[in-house]
Design an enzyme around this catalytic site. Sequence first.
Site, PDB file in Angstrom:
ATOM      1  N   ILE A 139      -9.469 -25.075 -14.319  1.00 15.99           N
ATOM      2  CA  ILE A 139     -10.342 -24.461 -15.186  1.00 15.99           C
ATOM      3  C   ILE A 139     -11.209 -24.916 -16.336  1.00 15.99           C
ATOM      4  O   ILE A 139     -12.421 -25.077 -17.003  1.00 15.99           O
ATOM      5  CB  ILE A 139      -9.734 -23.692 -16.545  1.00 15.99           C
ATOM      6  N   TYR A 194      -0.313 -29.327 -29.596  1.00 15.98           N
ATOM      7  CA  TYR A 194      -0.004 -28.525 -28.625  1.00 15.98           C
ATOM      8  C   TYR A 194      -0.557 -27.066 -29.038  1.00 15.98           C
ATOM      9  O   TYR A 194      -1.314 -26.623 -28.669  1.00 15.98           O
ATOM     10  CB  TYR A 194       1.290 -27.931 -27.306  1.00 15.98           C
TER      11      TYR A 194
END
Length: 312
Positions: free
Chosen positions: A56, A143
């Site tokens: 991506i 994260y």
Amino acid sequence: MALYLITGVGGFIGSSLARALLARGEKVRGVDNFSTGKRENLTEILDRIDFCEADICDLDAMQQACAGVDFVLHQAAIPSVPKSVLDPLGSNRANVDGTVNVLVAARDAKVKRVVYAASSSAYGDTPTLPKHEAMRPDPISPYAVAKLAGEHYMVSFYRCYGLETVCLRYFNVFGPRQDPSSPYSGVLAKFITSMLHGEQPTIFGDGEQSRDFTYIDNVVDGNLLACCAPAARAAGKVFNVATGRRITLNETFRALQALTSYSGQPNYGSERSGDIKHSLADISRAEADLGYRPSVSFEDGLRKTVEWYRGE
Ligand code: UD1
């Protein structure tokens, strides 16, 4: 029939979405770089999807992947709290840079809507339970920060470019095909496989931490509803996707003892850095605006998952 692009189609959630869409007669395109996804997850559907091995972070590849697409289900990520603590740059690259690439490509290709795999980790360790979407996020791990940044980009692309985006904050998704083999794997996949093999699972901390474990079918439903909900109710918004119940790891271990016939006790290790203690969702916004209802309970989901790992 619409064309859906699933990023991270080789992952546990991405491949489950692909199966559900194919079963409904929809067309599926998928990308994965197999950094955490697995080819095995696609074995029996590979000939029915338009698959491209791509990262991506590769904008050209994302532009090609978005051509002619109606809906993007953006699942690709490095989905681990501890991995991000060890490698914040890698987490940021995949989870933030990758997300912005997908958004730019989706905007340029004029896709109808992008649905994003956001994370309940955005709430952090705030004492208020259940967590509702109006609460101020307070992410702890890199994260959680990256996943929250992705959400802000989603909302920004709706506001600045009119690209319809919907963020689904997943709460501890589990089910068949979740990879149990990495040290960063989800706790239920790890516990079930080790207990079925007669091996002792390790609980990090005292086991009294709790999670709103959400069976994969509920997450699939949430995504499909997010694609078809009226824009006035869904676009530019964030929704919890969960069950609305929390279970401690100690309770979960006991439920798994009964399902796996494991007779030993857990090994208790030290608490994991970056972890949050309790997680529980208020799902009323998704119920009201998306028509979401969790159709599979934690207990039924756990049973189905154990059966799958047992090969039944
Ligand atoms: C999980 C997801 C994350 C998602 C978030 C919110 C995974 C790998 N991570 O994070 O992508 O955004 O939910 O939906 O699915 N634990 C043990 N023993 C183990 C492994 C874990 O005790 O062997 C404990 C952890 O310390 C933690 C709890 O189990 O307290 C859950 O851990 P984990 O499954 O890694 O999920 P989250 O960190 O909550």
